[in-house]
Motif scaffolding. Structure first.
Motif, PDB file in Angstrom:
ATOM      1  N   MET A   1       0.829  -1.173   0.000  1.00 48.06           N
ATOM      2  CA  MET A   1       0.000   0.000   0.000  1.00 48.06           C
ATOM      3  C   MET A   1       0.884   1.251   0.000  1.00 48.06           C
ATOM      4  SD  MET A   1      -2.560   1.524   2.962  1.00 48.06           S
ATOM      5  CE  MET A   1      -2.469   0.036   3.845  1.00 48.06           C
ATOM      6  N   ILE A   2       0.508   2.202  -0.806  1.00 45.30           N
ATOM      7  CA  ILE A   2       1.237   3.465  -0.889  1.00 45.30           C
ATOM      8  C   ILE A   2       0.581   4.456   0.057  1.00 45.30           C
ATOM      9  CG2 ILE A   2       1.885   5.375  -2.397  1.00 45.30           C
ATOM     10  CD1 ILE A   2       1.754   3.356  -4.738  1.00 45.30           C
ATOM     11  N   LYS A   3       1.403   5.155   0.845  1.00 45.40           N
ATOM     12  CA  LYS A   3       0.892   6.160   1.764  1.00 45.40           C
ATOM     13  C   LYS A   3       1.455   7.524   1.401  1.00 45.40           C
ATOM     14  CE  LYS A   3       0.146   3.282   5.800  1.00 45.40           C
ATOM     15  NZ  LYS A   3       0.403   3.151   7.238  1.00 45.40           N
ATOM     16  N   CYS A   4       0.652   8.539   1.614  1.00 44.40           N
ATOM     17  CA  CYS A   4       1.070   9.920   1.381  1.00 44.40           C
ATOM     18  C   CYS A   4       2.249  10.252   2.279  1.00 44.40           C
ATOM     19  CB  CYS A   4      -0.110  10.853   1.662  1.00 44.40           C
ATOM     20  SG  CYS A   4       0.313  12.604   1.548  1.00 44.40           S
ATOM     21  N   ILE A   5       3.279  10.852   1.717  1.00 40.71           N
ATOM     22  CA  ILE A   5       4.466  11.202   2.495  1.00 40.71           C
ATOM     23  C   ILE A   5       4.225  12.370   3.444  1.00 40.71           C
ATOM     24  CG2 ILE A   5       6.051  10.327   0.752  1.00 40.71           C
ATOM     25  CD1 ILE A   5       6.668  13.356   0.126  1.00 40.71           C
ATOM     26  N   ALA A   6       3.148  13.125   3.218  1.00 39.39           N
ATOM     27  CA  ALA A   6       2.900  14.329   4.012  1.00 39.39           C
ATOM     28  C   ALA A   6       1.856  14.154   5.110  1.00 39.39           C
ATOM     29  CB  ALA A   6       2.482  15.472   3.101  1.00 39.39           C
ATOM     30  N   ASN A  25       3.887  11.396  -4.865  1.00 40.98           N
ATOM     31  CA  ASN A  25       3.959  10.644  -3.613  1.00 40.98           C
ATOM     32  C   ASN A  25       3.184  11.309  -2.479  1.00 40.98           C
ATOM     33  OD1 ASN A  25       5.695  12.781  -3.227  1.00 40.98           O
ATOM     34  ND2 ASN A  25       7.486  11.520  -2.780  1.00 40.98           N
ATOM     35  N   TYR A  26       2.305  12.233  -2.817  1.00 40.44           N
ATOM     36  CA  TYR A  26       1.434  12.873  -1.838  1.00 40.44           C
ATOM     37  C   TYR A  26      -0.002  12.867  -2.353  1.00 40.44           C
ATOM     38  CZ  TYR A  26       2.473  16.912  -4.823  1.00 40.44           C
ATOM     39  OH  TYR A  26       2.640  17.747  -5.878  1.00 40.44           O
ATOM     40  N   CYS A  27      -0.951  13.001  -1.412  1.00 36.83           N
ATOM     41  CA  CYS A  27      -2.363  12.833  -1.745  1.00 36.83           C
ATOM     42  C   CYS A  27      -3.048  14.142  -2.139  1.00 36.83           C
ATOM     43  CB  CYS A  27      -3.099  12.187  -0.571  1.00 36.83           C
ATOM     44  SG  CYS A  27      -3.390  13.313   0.822  1.00 36.83           S
ATOM     45  N   LYS A  28      -4.288  13.996  -2.550  1.00 38.34           N
ATOM     46  CA  LYS A  28      -5.089  15.143  -2.978  1.00 38.34           C
ATOM     47  C   LYS A  28      -5.343  16.136  -1.840  1.00 38.34           C
ATOM     48  CE  LYS A  28      -9.383  12.564  -2.247  1.00 38.34           C
ATOM     49  NZ  LYS A  28     -10.545  11.983  -2.938  1.00 38.34           N
ATOM     50  N   PHE A  29      -5.266  15.685  -0.595  1.00 35.66           N
ATOM     51  CA  PHE A  29      -5.493  16.569   0.543  1.00 35.66           C
ATOM     52  C   PHE A  29      -4.242  17.346   0.932  1.00 35.66           C
ATOM     53  CE2 PHE A  29      -8.566  13.058   1.121  1.00 35.66           C
ATOM     54  CZ  PHE A  29      -9.726  13.802   0.932  1.00 35.66           C
ATOM     55  N   CYS A  30      -3.097  16.977   0.386  1.00 37.08           N
ATOM     56  CA  CYS A  30      -1.831  17.634   0.708  1.00 37.08           C
ATOM     57  C   CYS A  30      -1.308  18.476  -0.439  1.00 37.08           C
ATOM     58  CB  CYS A  30      -0.795  16.580   1.122  1.00 37.08           C
ATOM     59  SG  CYS A  30      -1.225  15.786   2.672  1.00 37.08           S
ATOM     60  N   MET A  31      -2.154  18.731  -1.421  1.00 37.48           N
ATOM     61  CA  MET A  31      -1.710  19.531  -2.560  1.00 37.48           C
ATOM     62  C   MET A  31      -2.344  20.910  -2.542  1.00 37.48           C
ATOM     63  SD  MET A  31      -3.605  18.116  -5.960  1.00 37.48           S
ATOM     64  CE  MET A  31      -5.176  18.825  -6.391  1.00 37.48           C
ATOM     65  N   ARG A  32      -1.632  21.829  -3.159  1.00 33.49           N
ATOM     66  CA  ARG A  32      -2.143  23.190  -3.375  1.00 33.49           C
ATOM     67  C   ARG A  32      -2.976  23.183  -4.652  1.00 33.49           C
ATOM     68  NH1 ARG A  32       3.786  25.209  -2.541  1.00 33.49           N
ATOM     69  NH2 ARG A  32       3.787  25.660  -0.312  1.00 33.49           N
ATOM     70  N   LYS A  72       6.681  11.866  12.134  1.00 28.65           N
ATOM     71  CA  LYS A  72       6.933  10.481  11.746  1.00 28.65           C
ATOM     72  C   LYS A  72       6.796  10.252  10.240  1.00 28.65           C
ATOM     73  CE  LYS A  72       5.170   9.081  16.195  1.00 28.65           C
ATOM     74  NZ  LYS A  72       3.913   9.157  16.880  1.00 28.65           N
ATOM     75  N   LEU A  73       6.434  11.286   9.500  1.00 28.92           N
ATOM     76  CA  LEU A  73       6.184  11.138   8.059  1.00 28.92           C
ATOM     77  C   LEU A  73       7.395  11.564   7.236  1.00 28.92           C
ATOM     78  CD1 LEU A  73       2.570  12.519   8.205  1.00 28.92           C
ATOM     79  CD2 LEU A  73       3.219  10.156   7.695  1.00 28.92           C
ATOM     80  N   PRO A  74       7.637  10.877   6.116  1.00 28.49           N
ATOM     81  CA  PRO A  74       8.834  11.148   5.301  1.00 28.49           C
ATOM     82  C   PRO A  74       9.007  12.596   4.853  1.00 28.49           C
ATOM     83  CG  PRO A  74       7.758   9.139   4.560  1.00 28.49           C
ATOM     84  CD  PRO A  74       6.853   9.769   5.588  1.00 28.49           C
ATOM     85  N   ALA A  75       7.926  13.276   4.522  1.00 24.58           N
ATOM     86  CA  ALA A  75       8.058  14.646   4.015  1.00 24.58           C
ATOM     87  C   ALA A  75       8.629  15.602   5.039  1.00 24.58           C
ATOM     88  CB  ALA A  75       6.689  15.154   3.545  1.00 24.58           C
ATOM     89  N   TRP A  76       8.470  15.273   6.318  1.00 23.99           N
ATOM     90  CA  TRP A  76       8.847  16.210   7.374  1.00 23.99           C
ATOM     91  C   TRP A  76       9.986  15.687   8.248  1.00 23.99           C
ATOM     92  CZ3 TRP A  76       6.386  19.511   4.840  1.00 23.99           C
ATOM     93  CH2 TRP A  76       5.111  19.279   4.355  1.00 23.99           C
ATOM     94  N   GLN A  77      10.680  14.662   7.837  1.00 20.13           N
ATOM     95  CA  GLN A  77      11.738  14.052   8.652  1.00 20.13           C
ATOM     96  C   GLN A  77      12.841  15.026   9.023  1.00 20.13           C
ATOM     97  OE1 GLN A  77      12.079  10.773  10.034  1.00 20.13           O
ATOM     98  NE2 GLN A  77       9.904  11.136   9.712  1.00 20.13           N
ATOM     99  N   ASN A  78      13.202  15.916   8.142  1.00 16.46           N
ATOM    100  CA  ASN A  78      14.299  16.836   8.403  1.00 16.46           C
ATOM    101  C   ASN A  78      13.815  18.234   8.744  1.00 16.46           C
ATOM    102  OD1 ASN A  78      16.269  14.863   7.877  1.00 16.46           O
ATOM    103  ND2 ASN A  78      15.942  15.144   5.696  1.00 16.46           N
ATOM    104  N   LYS A  79      12.521  18.354   9.067  1.00 15.70           N
ATOM    105  CA  LYS A  79      11.946  19.655   9.393  1.00 15.70           C
ATOM    106  C   LYS A  79      12.272  20.009  10.826  1.00 15.70           C
ATOM    107  CE  LYS A  79       9.274  23.244   9.346  1.00 15.70           C
ATOM    108  NZ  LYS A  79       9.962  24.461   9.156  1.00 15.70           N
ATOM    109  N   ILE A  80      12.887  21.169  11.026  1.00 15.56           N
ATOM    110  CA  ILE A  80      13.117  21.688  12.354  1.00 15.56           C
ATOM    111  C   ILE A  80      11.965  22.645  12.636  1.00 15.56           C
ATOM    112  CG2 ILE A  80      14.622  23.070  13.828  1.00 15.56           C
ATOM    113  CD1 ILE A  80      16.957  22.074  12.072  1.00 15.56           C
TER     114      ILE A  80
END
Length: 83
Positions: A1-6, A25-32, A72-80
């Motif tokens: 299963m593919i999950k949204c990275i965001a 790699n992101y869903c319709k709810f995480c797009m502009r 815990k999500l890939p899109a934000w792993q390096n977010k300070i």
């Protein structure tokens, strides 16, 4: 299963992906509106609102819950987070 990275949402159908594009790699709810992925701040705000609406908790605990989930999500792993 593919999950949204965001946000972590499972993306099972083409319609679940941003712009219906299964290469994204992101869903319709995480797009502009232009199809690009929301920023950390945009996603944090929308996820906080979602938690408030669906779980009926106050803003600050909802924001903390959203931050915890996003960490815990890939899109934000390096977010300070400075918010």
């Amino acid at each position: 299963m593919i999950k949204c990275i965001a946000c972590g949402m499972p993306m099972n159908a083409k319609e679940d992906f941003a712009c219906g594009d299964i290469t994204k790699n992101y869903c319709k709810f995480c797009m502009r509106e232009d199809g690009s992925m929301q920023s950390y701040r945009e996603k944090l705000n929308s996820m906080t609102e979602f938690i408030i609406k669906t779980q009926g908790i106050k803003e600050q605990p909802a924001r903390e819950a959203a931050k915890s989930m996003m960490a815990k999500l890939p899109a934000w792993q390096n977010k300070i987070d400075d918010m």
